[in-house]
Enzyme design. Structure first.
Site, PDB file in Angstrom:
ATOM      1  N   ARG A  94       1.226  -1.266   0.419  1.00  8.65           N
ATOM      2  CA  ARG A  94       0.071   0.029  -0.075  1.00  8.65           C
ATOM      3  C   ARG A  94       0.928   1.076  -0.265  1.00  8.65           C
ATOM      4  O   ARG A  94       0.246   1.652  -0.735  1.00  8.65           O
ATOM      5  CB  ARG A  94      -0.569   0.118   1.117  1.00  8.65           C
ATOM      6  CG  ARG A  94      -2.248  -0.970   0.856  1.00  8.65           C
ATOM      7  CD  ARG A  94      -2.322  -2.182   0.503  1.00  8.65           C
ATOM      8  NE  ARG A  94      -3.050  -2.261   0.051  1.00  8.65           N
ATOM      9  CZ  ARG A  94      -3.998  -3.131   1.156  1.00  8.65           C
ATOM     10  NH1 ARG A  94      -3.177  -4.261   2.199  1.00  8.65           N
ATOM     11  NH2 ARG A  94      -5.043  -3.957   1.162  1.00  8.65           N
ATOM     12  N   ASP A 123      -0.058  -6.948  -3.846  1.00 12.40           N
ATOM     13  CA  ASP A 123      -1.780  -5.999  -3.416  1.00 12.40           C
ATOM     14  C   ASP A 123      -2.117  -5.322  -4.581  1.00 12.40           C
ATOM     15  O   ASP A 123      -1.798  -4.845  -5.509  1.00 12.40           O
ATOM     16  CB  ASP A 123      -1.639  -5.370  -2.435  1.00 12.40           C
ATOM     17  CG  ASP A 123      -3.332  -6.040  -1.154  1.00 12.40           C
ATOM     18  OD1 ASP A 123      -4.154  -5.469  -2.152  1.00 12.40           O
ATOM     19  OD2 ASP A 123      -2.567  -6.250  -0.287  1.00 12.40           O
ATOM     20  N   HIS A 194      -6.725  -9.728  -4.792  1.00 12.92           N
ATOM     21  CA  HIS A 194      -5.765  -8.540  -4.470  1.00 12.92           C
ATOM     22  C   HIS A 194      -4.526  -8.377  -4.876  1.00 12.92           C
ATOM     23  O   HIS A 194      -3.188  -8.098  -5.065  1.00 12.92           O
ATOM     24  CB  HIS A 194      -5.074  -8.669  -2.613  1.00 12.92           C
ATOM     25  CG  HIS A 194      -5.656  -8.771  -1.624  1.00 12.92           C
ATOM     26  ND1 HIS A 194      -6.111  -7.529  -1.104  1.00 12.92           N
ATOM     27  CD2 HIS A 194      -6.637  -9.693  -0.976  1.00 12.92           C
ATOM     28  CE1 HIS A 194      -6.772  -7.568  -0.064  1.00 12.92           C
ATOM     29  NE2 HIS A 194      -7.304  -8.848  -0.036  1.00 12.92           N
ATOM     30  N   ASP A 255      -6.736 -14.474   0.862  1.00 12.95           N
ATOM     31  CA  ASP A 255      -7.495 -13.617   2.012  1.00 12.95           C
ATOM     32  C   ASP A 255      -8.605 -12.014   0.467  1.00 12.95           C
ATOM     33  O   ASP A 255      -8.445 -12.412  -0.284  1.00 12.95           O
ATOM     34  CB  ASP A 255      -6.720 -12.792   2.516  1.00 12.95           C
ATOM     35  CG  ASP A 255      -6.604 -11.681   1.686  1.00 12.95           C
ATOM     36  OD1 ASP A 255      -5.838 -12.251   1.067  1.00 12.95           O
ATOM     37  OD2 ASP A 255      -5.773 -10.196   2.427  1.00 12.95           O
ATOM     38  N   GLU A 256      -9.809 -12.222   1.006  1.00 19.68           N
ATOM     39  CA  GLU A 256     -10.936 -11.560   0.493  1.00 19.68           C
ATOM     40  C   GLU A 256     -11.219 -11.840  -0.833  1.00 19.68           C
ATOM     41  O   GLU A 256     -10.939 -11.431  -1.860  1.00 19.68           O
ATOM     42  CB  GLU A 256     -10.439 -10.320   0.853  1.00 19.68           C
ATOM     43  CG  GLU A 256     -10.027  -9.913   2.306  1.00 19.68           C
ATOM     44  CD  GLU A 256     -10.410  -8.028   2.577  1.00 19.68           C
ATOM     45  OE1 GLU A 256     -10.750  -8.162   3.860  1.00 19.68           O
ATOM     46  OE2 GLU A 256      -8.734  -8.134   2.278  1.00 19.68           O
ATOM     47  N   TRP A 300      -7.222 -14.366  11.630  1.00 19.52           N
ATOM     48  CA  TRP A 300      -6.959 -13.235  11.434  1.00 19.52           C
ATOM     49  C   TRP A 300      -8.959 -12.770  11.365  1.00 19.52           C
ATOM     50  O   TRP A 300      -9.152 -11.450  12.205  1.00 19.52           O
ATOM     51  CB  TRP A 300      -6.501 -12.492   9.870  1.00 19.52           C
ATOM     52  CG  TRP A 300      -7.637 -12.367   8.923  1.00 19.52           C
ATOM     53  CD1 TRP A 300      -7.232 -13.275   8.159  1.00 19.52           C
ATOM     54  CD2 TRP A 300      -7.913 -10.854   8.299  1.00 19.52           C
ATOM     55  NE1 TRP A 300      -8.376 -13.096   6.618  1.00 19.52           N
ATOM     56  CE2 TRP A 300      -8.535 -11.777   7.244  1.00 19.52           C
ATOM     57  CE3 TRP A 300      -8.324  -9.949   8.745  1.00 19.52           C
ATOM     58  CZ2 TRP A 300      -9.774 -10.888   6.446  1.00 19.52           C
ATOM     59  CZ3 TRP A 300      -9.461  -9.462   7.710  1.00 19.52           C
ATOM     60  CH2 TRP A 300     -10.115  -9.892   6.695  1.00 19.52           C
ATOM     61  N   TYR A 325      -3.974  -6.042  14.683  1.00 18.93           N
ATOM     62  CA  TYR A 325      -4.174  -5.162  13.892  1.00 18.93           C
ATOM     63  C   TYR A 325      -3.208  -3.634  14.110  1.00 18.93           C
ATOM     64  O   TYR A 325      -4.369  -2.613  14.545  1.00 18.93           O
ATOM     65  CB  TYR A 325      -5.645  -4.174  13.015  1.00 18.93           C
ATOM     66  CG  TYR A 325      -5.745  -6.225  12.287  1.00 18.93           C
ATOM     67  CD1 TYR A 325      -4.690  -7.353  11.772  1.00 18.93           C
ATOM     68  CD2 TYR A 325      -6.035  -5.838  10.814  1.00 18.93           C
ATOM     69  CE1 TYR A 325      -5.245  -8.394  11.049  1.00 18.93           C
ATOM     70  CE2 TYR A 325      -6.094  -6.797   9.798  1.00 18.93           C
ATOM     71  CZ  TYR A 325      -5.277  -7.804   9.914  1.00 18.93           C
ATOM     72  OH  TYR A 325      -5.950  -8.719   9.372  1.00 18.93           O
ATOM     73  N   TRP A 366      -0.279  -2.995   8.734  1.00 24.59           N
ATOM     74  CA  TRP A 366      -1.454  -2.612   6.663  1.00 24.59           C
ATOM     75  C   TRP A 366      -0.997  -0.967   6.803  1.00 24.59           C
ATOM     76  O   TRP A 366      -1.379  -0.118   7.811  1.00 24.59           O
ATOM     77  CB  TRP A 366      -2.804  -2.712   6.851  1.00 24.59           C
ATOM     78  CG  TRP A 366      -3.092  -4.413   7.487  1.00 24.59           C
ATOM     79  CD1 TRP A 366      -3.568  -5.376   8.117  1.00 24.59           C
ATOM     80  CD2 TRP A 366      -2.374  -5.123   6.427  1.00 24.59           C
ATOM     81  NE1 TRP A 366      -3.685  -6.440   8.253  1.00 24.59           N
ATOM     82  CE2 TRP A 366      -3.009  -6.957   7.161  1.00 24.59           C
ATOM     83  CE3 TRP A 366      -2.085  -5.113   5.670  1.00 24.59           C
ATOM     84  CZ2 TRP A 366      -2.987  -8.021   6.544  1.00 24.59           C
ATOM     85  CZ3 TRP A 366      -2.151  -6.902   4.958  1.00 24.59           C
ATOM     86  CH2 TRP A 366      -1.943  -7.862   5.223  1.00 24.59           C
ATOM     87  N   GLU A 368      -2.513   1.655   5.155  1.00 25.10           N
ATOM     88  CA  GLU A 368      -3.422   2.295   3.962  1.00 25.10           C
ATOM     89  C   GLU A 368      -2.452   4.066   4.520  1.00 25.10           C
ATOM     90  O   GLU A 368      -2.536   4.832   3.647  1.00 25.10           O
ATOM     91  CB  GLU A 368      -4.214   2.057   3.739  1.00 25.10           C
ATOM     92  CG  GLU A 368      -4.571   0.649   2.633  1.00 25.10           C
ATOM     93  CD  GLU A 368      -4.654  -0.427   3.699  1.00 25.10           C
ATOM     94  OE1 GLU A 368      -4.170  -0.611   4.635  1.00 25.10           O
ATOM     95  OE2 GLU A 368      -5.283  -1.399   3.644  1.00 25.10           O
TER      96      GLU A 368
END
Ligand code: ACM
Length: 457
Positions: A94, A123, A194, A255-256, A300, A325, A366, A368
Site C-alpha cells: 500500500r 496487493d 488482491h 484472503d478476501e 485474522w 491490527y 497494514w 494504507e
C-alpha cells in the site's frame, strides 16, 4: 562455552569492572538464555546463537533509558520464549518502504525479540518485487497515479504519484540483514485476489479488466483468472520468490477473494511450493473448501477460524484484527491520525492471550494510512512493545507493571529516533485532518466477522 563475537560493547569506564562473555550452552532451549550480571562481570549463555542474541537484547534493557552509561543491578535472568512464531506483518504494497527503512524496522523488531517478518509484497495498490520475464509488473504495477487520503468512505485523493519496488538483490540484502538478527522473512504474494496491480500490468491475467493499478483502498474485484497460463505465471513468480527467500513457508494470501475455484487454485500453488520443499502460509479464508494439509494458517478473522484451523490439524498463527491490527486506532482522542478499525489501546494489545494451542501470533501493520516510516513508528510503538511481551512472556501479565517498565523503554526508543506515540496521547502534529478515518465499534465488527466466516460453519 563457545566464545561468540560480542554485539554489546561496554562503554568506556565500564569495561574495567564488567567484562562481558557470551557463549552457547546446548542444554538451554535454542532461543533461551541465562544472563548473569555480577560484580565479576556479565555472562550471557544462550541455547543457540538466537538465545545469545536475545540475552544481549535484555542486557540493553537493563540500562536506563538514557544513553548515558551507568551501573547495572546484579541479576540473574533465566528466560525463554513462550511461542516459536513471534511475528509482524509489514505491508510494503500500500505504501512502498525503501530498503533502509525496512532494515531499520527489522532492527527494531529484533530488539523486541520478534523473529518473523511477514513481508506483504503485493496487493491491488502496488506490486513491489521485480520478476524476470515480467517487466511490466514493476514498470506498471509498482506505480500508481495518486492515493486515497483517509479511509475509502470519504473518497478523497491526493495528486501525488507513488511507487517503488525491490530488486532481487534488495530482497536478498533484507533477508541477510534479518537473518543476522534471527528474523525469518516470510514473503507473501497475495493471490488469486488482491491482484489488481498484476492484472493492470498484464490484463491477460484477469477477467477483462484493462485499468490502472488501484488508487482506492479496499479490495478490488479484479482478481486472477484460472487459465493455465495464469497458473504458470503464479508458479514463475513463486519460483523466483523461493530463489530469494529461504523461508520454509511462503505466503500466498488467499484472503478476501471472490475468485470461483479458489480452493483448487490454492491446492495447485501448494503442490508447486511442495515441489520446491516449501509450505503454504495463508489467511484463514483458505480453510473454505479445505486448506492444503500442511498449510500454516494466519487466523485474522477472530476466534472461530482459529479454532476451525486447529481442529483441522493446521499449525496456526493468531492475528485477530480486533487485538493485533496496528493500523486500528489507539484511542478515541480526536487527534489520532486517520482513526480506523476498532479501538485498540496499548492495554488491549497487552491483554491479548493467543492460548496454548497455536504456533504463535503476529501483529499486522497494514499501511494504507501510513505513508512514511514516521507514521509507521507512531502506529507501531509502543503497541509492539506490548505485543512482544504477549508472545515472549508467560500468560497472566500485569499491565501496571508493564507500563512502568515502558517509561524507560520509550526513552530508549526515543534515543533510537523512533517516533512512538506518547502515552499521554497524540501531539498536535500527529493529527491528519486531511485524511479522515472511519472508526468502528467492537460489536459491529464482531457481527461483520461472524458474517464473513459463516461459510466455514
Ligand atoms: C486481511 O486483513 N485481509 C488479511
Amino acid at each position: 562455552m563457545i566464545p561468540q563475537p560480542l554485539s554489546v560493547r561496554p562503554q568506556p569506564g565500564f569495561a574495567a569492572t564488567a567484562p562481558i562473555s557470551t557463549g552457547v550452552d546446548p542444554l538451554l532451549p535454542a532461543e533461551g538464555y541465562v544472563l548473569d550480571v555480577s560484580s565479576f562481570g556479565i555472562s550471557i549463555r544462550g541455547g543457540g546463537p538466537a538465545g545469545v542474541f536475545y540475552g544481549e537484547q535484555t542486557l540493553r534493557q537493563l540500562f536506563p533509558g538514557s544513553v548515558v552509561p551507568s551501573r547495572l543491578p546484579c541479576v540473574r535472568i533465566e528466560d525463554r520464549p513462550r511461542y516459536a512464531w513471534r511475528g509482524v506483518l509489514l505491508d510494503v504494497a500500500r505504501h512502498f518502504m525503501p530498503v533502509p527503512e525496512v532494515l531499520r524496522f527489522i532492527e527494531l523488531i529484533a530488539m523486541h525479540k520478534l523473529n518473523v517478518l511477514h513481508l506483504h509484497l503485493t496487493d491491488d495498490q502496488g506490486w513491489r518485487v521485480e520478476v524476470p520475464g515480467w517487466p511490466r509488473l514493476t514498470t506498471v504495477g509498482a506505480w500508481r497515479s495518486c492515493s486515497m487520503r483517509g479511509s475509502r468512505q470519504h473518497e478523497r485523493y491526493d495528486d501525488q504519484p507513488h511507487g517503488g519496488y525491490y530488486t532481487a538483490d534488495d530482497l536478498r540484502s533484507i533477508v541477510a540483514f534479518a537473518a543476522r538478527r534471527h528474523v525469518t522473512v516470510v514473503p507473501e504474494i497475495d493471490m488469486p485476489g488482491h491482484m489488481q496491480a498484476a492484472v493492470a500490468s498484464y490484463p491477460m491475467l484477469g477477467n477483462g479488466f484493462a485499468g490502472p493499478v488501484r488508487t482506492a483502498w479496499g479490495v478490488s474485484p479484479h482478481g486472477l483468472n484460472l487459465e493455465p497460463a495464469t497458473l504458470d505465471f503464479c508458479r514463475a513468480v513463486l519460483d523466483h520468490i523461493c530463489d530469494i527467500f529461504p523461508s520454509p513457508l511462503i505466503g500466498i494470501g488467499g484472503d478476501e477473494c471472490g475468485v470461483p475455484g479458489q480452493p483448487w487454485f490454492i491446492a495447485q500453488m501448494a503442490a508447486h511450493l511442495a515441489s520446491r520443499g516449501r509450505r503454504v502460509y495463508g489467511w484463514d479464508e483458505i480453510l473454505a473448501g479445505g486448506a492444503p494439509r500442511d498449510a500454516v494458517v494466519a487466523a485474522w478473522r477472530g476466534q472461530f477460524p482459529m479454532e476451525k484451523a486447529l481442529a483441522a490439524g493446521h499449525e496456526v498463527v493468531a492475528c485477530p484484527d480486533t487485538s493485533l491490527y496496528l493500523d486500528y486506532r489507539q484511542s478515541d482522542d480526536p487527534g489520532e491520525p486517520t482513526p480506523v478499525g476498532t479501538l485498540l489501546r496499548l492495554e488491549d494489545v497487552y491483554a491479548y492471550d493467543p492460548g496454548d494451542a497455536v504456533l504463535g501470533a503476529q501483529a499486522n501493520v497494514w499501511t494504507e494510512h501510513m505513508e512514511s516510516a514516521r507514521r509507521v513508528d507512531y502506529m507501531v510503538f509502543p503497541r509492539l512493545c506490548a505485543f512482544a511481551e504477549v508472545v515472549w512472556g508467560p500468560p497472566g501479565r500485569d499491565f501496571a507493571a508493564f507500563r512502568e517498565r515502558l517509561e524507560p523503554h520509550l526513552q530508549r526508543l526515543g534515543a533510537l529516533g523512533v517516533n512512538y506515540r506518547p502515552l499521554s496521547g497524540p501531539r498536535p502534529w500527529d493529527a491528519r485532518a486531511e485524511a479522515p478515518g472511519n472508526p468502528r465499534t467492537l460489536p459491529d465488527r464482531l457481527a461483520e466477522l461472524a458474517e464473513m466466516t459463516a461459510n466455514l460453519r
